[in-house]
Write an enzyme that holds these catalytic residues in place. Structure first.
Site, PDB file in Angstrom:
ATOM      1  N   GLN A 107       0.865  -1.177  -0.126  1.00 14.02           N
ATOM      2  CA  GLN A 107      -0.075  -0.001   0.120  1.00 14.02           C
ATOM      3  C   GLN A 107       0.772   1.200   0.056  1.00 14.02           C
ATOM      4  O   GLN A 107       2.009   1.279   0.597  1.00 14.02           O
ATOM      5  CB  GLN A 107      -0.923   0.215   1.142  1.00 14.02           C
ATOM      6  CG  GLN A 107      -1.791  -1.020   1.225  1.00 14.02           C
ATOM      7  CD  GLN A 107      -2.945  -1.060   0.509  1.00 14.02           C
ATOM      8  OE1 GLN A 107      -3.666   0.081   0.312  1.00 14.02           O
ATOM      9  NE2 GLN A 107      -3.354  -2.137  -0.312  1.00 14.02           N
ATOM     10  N   LYS A 123       0.454   8.057   6.055  1.00 16.49           N
ATOM     11  CA  LYS A 123      -0.460   7.207   5.154  1.00 16.49           C
ATOM     12  C   LYS A 123      -1.648   8.369   4.895  1.00 16.49           C
ATOM     13  O   LYS A 123      -2.134   8.983   5.701  1.00 16.49           O
ATOM     14  CB  LYS A 123      -1.371   5.984   5.956  1.00 16.49           C
ATOM     15  CG  LYS A 123      -0.312   5.001   6.168  1.00 16.49           C
ATOM     16  CD  LYS A 123      -0.756   3.602   6.672  1.00 16.49           C
ATOM     17  CE  LYS A 123       0.191   2.436   6.761  1.00 16.49           C
ATOM     18  NZ  LYS A 123      -0.144   1.341   7.172  1.00 16.49           N
ATOM     19  N   ASP A 142      -5.530   1.349   2.074  1.00 15.55           N
ATOM     20  CA  ASP A 142      -5.572   1.598   3.267  1.00 15.55           C
ATOM     21  C   ASP A 142      -6.292   2.758   3.710  1.00 15.55           C
ATOM     22  O   ASP A 142      -6.381   3.660   2.876  1.00 15.55           O
ATOM     23  CB  ASP A 142      -3.994   1.871   3.548  1.00 15.55           C
ATOM     24  CG  ASP A 142      -3.229   0.686   4.190  1.00 15.55           C
ATOM     25  OD1 ASP A 142      -3.794  -0.406   3.798  1.00 15.55           O
ATOM     26  OD2 ASP A 142      -1.962   0.682   4.204  1.00 15.55           O
ATOM     27  N   THR A 222       2.556   7.291  11.874  1.00 25.46           N
ATOM     28  CA  THR A 222       2.724   6.322  12.678  1.00 25.46           C
ATOM     29  C   THR A 222       4.186   6.472  13.292  1.00 25.46           C
ATOM     30  O   THR A 222       5.245   6.635  12.506  1.00 25.46           O
ATOM     31  CB  THR A 222       2.380   4.864  12.071  1.00 25.46           C
ATOM     32  OG1 THR A 222       1.200   4.914  11.772  1.00 25.46           O
ATOM     33  CG2 THR A 222       2.852   3.957  13.353  1.00 25.46           C
ATOM     34  N   LEU A 223       4.441   6.417  14.681  1.00 19.34           N
ATOM     35  CA  LEU A 223       5.705   6.520  15.057  1.00 19.34           C
ATOM     36  C   LEU A 223       6.620   5.287  15.012  1.00 19.34           C
ATOM     37  O   LEU A 223       6.160   4.188  15.233  1.00 19.34           O
ATOM     38  CB  LEU A 223       5.635   6.879  16.689  1.00 19.34           C
ATOM     39  CG  LEU A 223       7.131   7.646  17.283  1.00 19.34           C
ATOM     40  CD1 LEU A 223       7.254   8.995  16.884  1.00 19.34           C
ATOM     41  CD2 LEU A 223       6.782   7.325  18.828  1.00 19.34           C
ATOM     42  N   LEU A 225       9.150   2.707  15.526  1.00 22.73           N
ATOM     43  CA  LEU A 225       9.758   1.959  16.727  1.00 22.73           C
ATOM     44  C   LEU A 225      11.367   2.080  16.661  1.00 22.73           C
ATOM     45  O   LEU A 225      12.049   2.298  15.804  1.00 22.73           O
ATOM     46  CB  LEU A 225       9.235   0.650  16.974  1.00 22.73           C
ATOM     47  CG  LEU A 225       7.906   0.366  17.277  1.00 22.73           C
ATOM     48  CD1 LEU A 225       7.704  -1.233  16.915  1.00 22.73           C
ATOM     49  CD2 LEU A 225       7.478   0.743  18.546  1.00 22.73           C
ATOM     50  N   ASP A 289      -6.922  -8.638   7.502  1.00 19.83           N
ATOM     51  CA  ASP A 289      -5.944  -8.658   6.516  1.00 19.83           C
ATOM     52  C   ASP A 289      -4.667  -9.109   7.488  1.00 19.83           C
ATOM     53  O   ASP A 289      -3.341  -8.564   6.962  1.00 19.83           O
ATOM     54  CB  ASP A 289      -5.684  -7.441   5.988  1.00 19.83           C
ATOM     55  CG  ASP A 289      -4.598  -7.336   4.746  1.00 19.83           C
ATOM     56  OD1 ASP A 289      -4.876  -8.491   3.931  1.00 19.83           O
ATOM     57  OD2 ASP A 289      -4.049  -6.421   4.289  1.00 19.83           O
ATOM     58  N   GLU A 294       4.254  -8.840  13.431  1.00 18.45           N
ATOM     59  CA  GLU A 294       5.815  -8.722  14.131  1.00 18.45           C
ATOM     60  C   GLU A 294       5.974  -8.873  15.542  1.00 18.45           C
ATOM     61  O   GLU A 294       4.984  -8.348  16.193  1.00 18.45           O
ATOM     62  CB  GLU A 294       6.248  -7.024  13.625  1.00 18.45           C
ATOM     63  CG  GLU A 294       6.550  -7.085  12.257  1.00 18.45           C
ATOM     64  CD  GLU A 294       5.270  -6.965  11.369  1.00 18.45           C
ATOM     65  OE1 GLU A 294       5.449  -7.237   9.985  1.00 18.45           O
ATOM     66  OE2 GLU A 294       4.241  -6.492  11.737  1.00 18.45           O
ATOM     67  N   ASP A 309       0.423  -2.006  11.257  1.00 13.19           N
ATOM     68  CA  ASP A 309      -0.333  -1.860   9.935  1.00 13.19           C
ATOM     69  C   ASP A 309      -1.695  -2.408  10.254  1.00 13.19           C
ATOM     70  O   ASP A 309      -2.186  -3.599   9.913  1.00 13.19           O
ATOM     71  CB  ASP A 309       0.226  -2.720   9.054  1.00 13.19           C
ATOM     72  CG  ASP A 309       1.599  -2.242   8.568  1.00 13.19           C
ATOM     73  OD1 ASP A 309       1.833  -1.330   8.528  1.00 13.19           O
ATOM     74  OD2 ASP A 309       2.479  -3.215   8.173  1.00 13.19           O
TER      75      ASP A 309
END
Length: 409
Positions: A107, A123, A142, A222-223, A225, A289, A294, A309
């Protein structure tokens, strides 16, 4: 008293002692755990609203340093986060110093570097709030707002396994293009009066760009990691085949969970219960989906399943894809703490809590009312599924006590 009578009396007293220890004290411990669950729920409700403002408690640290220190093997952020609003404020306001195509995936996304060197994943908005995504439960682009809503649901459920997400408006002409890499810049175009880009990804097409409203694009960030916590990717044991006419084993084998339980890392440790938690989470948001997931690298099954995600969610409020719950109804186990939290969220509390949690996000309203209503209906389906399990196997088998100490040293 004769010796034989004394021995019998001592044996009776010993049995009574053991009964008290095993049954009564254990029940007291369980009650204490349940009371702690209730206190944790009340603390969560008290900190639902996150006002985005720059003030930090620790003025000698950057917001990025604070967020990095939160991460431990079993959670991304702690229960008590007075600096959460400041970190999210930085995510939505800090200057963008570099923009590149997103990491590998299917995406469209962009990788941004914010002032201070922090990576975030951007996104873009593809749909209006009331747009209904038809077709398969994993269909469509998305949804940026789904990432925001999923993060706050993670907070409400008490999992704390989703990276921080916040809405952001970016000016593609003045904030992105001047700092974009050649690879990203080459995907920009103008459609009518709107600036657009299509990026680089498996399904990215020049014919299907994401377009701003003029130059200003709504999206989510999105932060990323911390790099000291490298991720390891795993195939989800209940993943779909994504091939018409070809079923995965879990879709036809009712004993599939027993096979999973014999396979590492699901044969020991918390991973299988994390899979069950994730099924609950995904069913609530309508995410069918999660073909992979992870965890932190080289964890031997001890670290959490990280809720990354989540953008293939909140597509169709009228579709309750029950197959998402397969890990729950096939294994018939769930954490006591998760079960307690779900029960506290009945009777409209979940809808109200999520709406309150998202109220101060820059892209609020994050979800339309039908999606909020769907959450409460799906919650009832989860509770009914667990009840079917307890009716069949008993609560002692289904409700698993698995509380893990989380260190933030």
């Amino acid at each position: 008293m004769k010796l034989k009578q004394r021995v019998v009396l001592l044996a009776i007293l010993l049995v009574i002692f053991i009964f008290t220890k095993v049954f009564l004290l254990d029940n007291l411990d369980t009650s204490a755990a349940n009371r702690e669950d209730q206190r944790a729920f009340q603390r969560m409700l008290g900190s639902l609203q996150v006002e985005l403002e720059p003030r930090l408690e620790h003025t000698l640290q950057s917001p990025w340093e604070i967020a990095a220190q939160w991460v431990v093997p079993r959670e991304v952020y702690p229960e008590d986060t007075p600096e959460l609003g400041a970190v999210m404020h930085a995510m939505t306001t800090k200057k963008i110093i570099k923009a590149d195509v997103g990491y590998k995936g299917t995406q469209l996304k962009a990788l941004l570097i914010l002032e201070g060197g922090q990576k975030v994943v951007f996104k873009p908005k593809r749909y209006a709030r009331d747009y209904i995504v038809e077709g398969e439960p994993y269909a469509g682009y998305d949804r940026h707002n789904a990432e925001v809503a999923a993060f706050h649901l993670d907070r409400i459920l008490g999992f704390r396994r989703a990276p921080l997400v916040v809405g952001r408006f970016v000016n593609l002409r003045t904030e992105i293009k001047p700092v974009a890499t050649e690879q990203l810049l080459g995907t920009f175009m103008t459609v009518g009066n709107n600036t657009c880009f299509y990026g680089k990804c498996y399904y990215c097409r020049e014919t299907e760009p994401a377009c701003a409203d003029g130059d200003v694009m709504e999206g989510s960030v999105t932060l990323w990691l911390p790099d000291v916590w490298p991720l390891q990717k795993h195939r989800h044991p209940w993943g779909r085949t994504y091939r018409e006419g070809k079923l995965a084993r879990w879709e036809y084998d009712e004993s599939y969970c027993e096979a999973v339980k014999k396979t590492s890392p699901y044969d020991a440790g918390p991973r299988l219960l994390d899979i069950i938690d994730t099924a609950v989470f995904d069913f609530l948001i309508g995410n069918a989906d999660r073909h992979h997931y992870e965890s932190f690298q080289d964890d031997e099954g001890a670290s959490m399943l990280i809720l990354l995600d989540n953008a293939k969610s909140f597509g169709n409020p009228a579709l309750d894809e029950r197959s998402i719950l397969a890990p729950l109804y096939q294994c018939c186990i769930i954490r006591v703490s998760t079960w307690n939290r779900l029960n506290y969220l009945k009777n409209g509390v979940l809808r109200s809590a999520l709406k309150t949690a998202m109220a101060h996000d820059p892209i609020s309203p994050v979800l339309s009312d039908p999606h909020l209503d769907a959450l409460d209906q799906r919650l009832l389906s989860i509770l009914a599924t667990v009840k079917q399990c307890t009716d069949q196997f008993g609560p002692d088998v289904v409700l698993v006590e698995d509380r893990m100490t989380l260190s933030h040293l």
